[in-house]
Design a protein around this motif. Structure first.
Motif, PDB file in Angstrom:
ATOM      1  N   UNK A 111       0.817  -1.244   0.221  1.00  0.00           N
ATOM      2  CA  UNK A 111      -0.015  -0.052  -0.063  1.00  0.00           C
ATOM      3  C   UNK A 111       0.787   1.255  -0.044  1.00  0.00           C
ATOM      4  N   UNK A 112       0.866   1.745  -1.111  1.00  0.00           N
ATOM      5  CA  UNK A 112       1.619   3.138  -1.238  1.00  0.00           C
ATOM      6  C   UNK A 112       0.826   4.191  -1.761  1.00  0.00           C
ATOM      7  N   UNK A 113       1.288   5.626  -1.543  1.00  0.00           N
ATOM      8  CA  UNK A 113       0.580   6.648  -1.970  1.00  0.00           C
ATOM      9  C   UNK A 113       0.561   6.840  -3.192  1.00  0.00           C
ATOM     10  N   UNK A 114      -0.610   7.396  -3.626  1.00  0.00           N
ATOM     11  CA  UNK A 114      -0.599   7.749  -5.079  1.00  0.00           C
ATOM     12  C   UNK A 114       0.095   8.803  -5.610  1.00  0.00           C
ATOM     13  N   UNK A 115       0.413   9.211  -6.796  1.00  0.00           N
ATOM     14  CA  UNK A 115       1.148  10.132  -7.437  1.00  0.00           C
ATOM     15  C   UNK A 115       0.523  11.464  -7.058  1.00  0.00           C
ATOM     16  N   UNK A 116      -1.023  11.491  -7.006  1.00  0.00           N
ATOM     17  CA  UNK A 116      -1.887  12.577  -6.647  1.00  0.00           C
ATOM     18  C   UNK A 116      -1.581  12.910  -4.986  1.00  0.00           C
ATOM     19  N   UNK A 117      -1.450  11.714  -4.328  1.00  0.00           N
ATOM     20  CA  UNK A 117      -1.269  12.051  -2.953  1.00  0.00           C
ATOM     21  C   UNK A 117      -0.195  12.815  -2.451  1.00  0.00           C
ATOM     22  N   UNK A 118       1.149  12.205  -3.371  1.00  0.00           N
ATOM     23  CA  UNK A 118       2.281  12.679  -3.145  1.00  0.00           C
ATOM     24  C   UNK A 118       2.441  14.258  -3.393  1.00  0.00           C
ATOM     25  N   UNK A 119       1.690  14.583  -4.683  1.00  0.00           N
ATOM     26  CA  UNK A 119       1.717  15.917  -4.944  1.00  0.00           C
ATOM     27  C   UNK A 119       0.902  16.720  -3.939  1.00  0.00           C
ATOM     28  N   UNK A 149       0.828  16.338  -0.667  1.00  0.00           N
ATOM     29  CA  UNK A 149       1.706  16.562   0.248  1.00  0.00           C
ATOM     30  C   UNK A 149       2.685  17.584   0.111  1.00  0.00           C
ATOM     31  N   UNK A 150       3.143  17.589  -1.102  1.00  0.00           N
ATOM     32  CA  UNK A 150       4.289  18.593  -1.633  1.00  0.00           C
ATOM     33  C   UNK A 150       3.835  19.943  -1.617  1.00  0.00           C
ATOM     34  N   UNK A 151       2.369  20.060  -2.197  1.00  0.00           N
ATOM     35  CA  UNK A 151       1.818  21.279  -2.453  1.00  0.00           C
ATOM     36  C   UNK A 151       1.454  21.891  -1.044  1.00  0.00           C
ATOM     37  N   UNK A 152       1.074  20.963  -0.010  1.00  0.00           N
ATOM     38  CA  UNK A 152       0.752  21.486   1.223  1.00  0.00           C
ATOM     39  C   UNK A 152       2.046  22.630   1.850  1.00  0.00           C
ATOM     40  N   UNK A 153       2.925  21.808   1.602  1.00  0.00           N
ATOM     41  CA  UNK A 153       4.261  22.647   2.227  1.00  0.00           C
ATOM     42  C   UNK A 153       4.882  23.626   1.080  1.00  0.00           C
ATOM     43  N   UNK A 154       4.247  23.795   0.147  1.00  0.00           N
ATOM     44  CA  UNK A 154       4.849  25.048  -0.800  1.00  0.00           C
ATOM     45  C   UNK A 154       5.878  24.663  -1.596  1.00  0.00           C
ATOM     46  N   UNK A 155       5.853  23.002  -1.919  1.00  0.00           N
ATOM     47  CA  UNK A 155       7.163  22.623  -2.531  1.00  0.00           C
ATOM     48  C   UNK A 155       6.780  22.213  -3.919  1.00  0.00           C
TER      49      UNK A 155
END
Length: 108
Positions: A92-100, A102-108
């Protein structure tokens, strides 16, 4: 890695030139002088809860290379890692959208 706002963030070590050491009464001391910006930042941190101050202090120690080699995890962090390891075992791994997200949440 440090947990910030529910996410684990990896910090890169930075090199900082330390002040020169002076010997006074056979004790090693540093001539210290903080910049005004650092003084203001430290003053701002004084009003934070002790556990937040400790977490930020550990991050600063890691950034300047004064990080202890053994890190003691809180019960919450230990549980989080165990959950993550179990999810990885099940594939069970994060999807690409979930990873994006998280990055967006932190302004990265």
């Amino acid at each position: 890695m440090r947990k910030i706002g529910g996410d684990f963030i990896r910090f890169r070590p930075i090199t900082i030139e330390l002040p020169h050491a002076v010997s006074i009464n056979r004790r090693l001391r540093y001539e210290t002088s903080m910049t005004e910006l650092l003084e203001r930042a430290v003053q701002s941190l004084r009003g934070l809860p002790p556990e937040t101050q400790d977490a930020l202090a550990r991050i600063l120690q890691q950034l300047v290379g004064d990080d202890p080699s053994i890190v003691t995890l809180s019960a919450e962090e230990e549980t989080s890692f165990q959950t993550s390891f179990a999810q990885a075992e099940r594939g069970e791994f994060a999807t690409e959208d979930e990873i994006k997200a998280v990055w967006a949440k932190h302004g990265l």
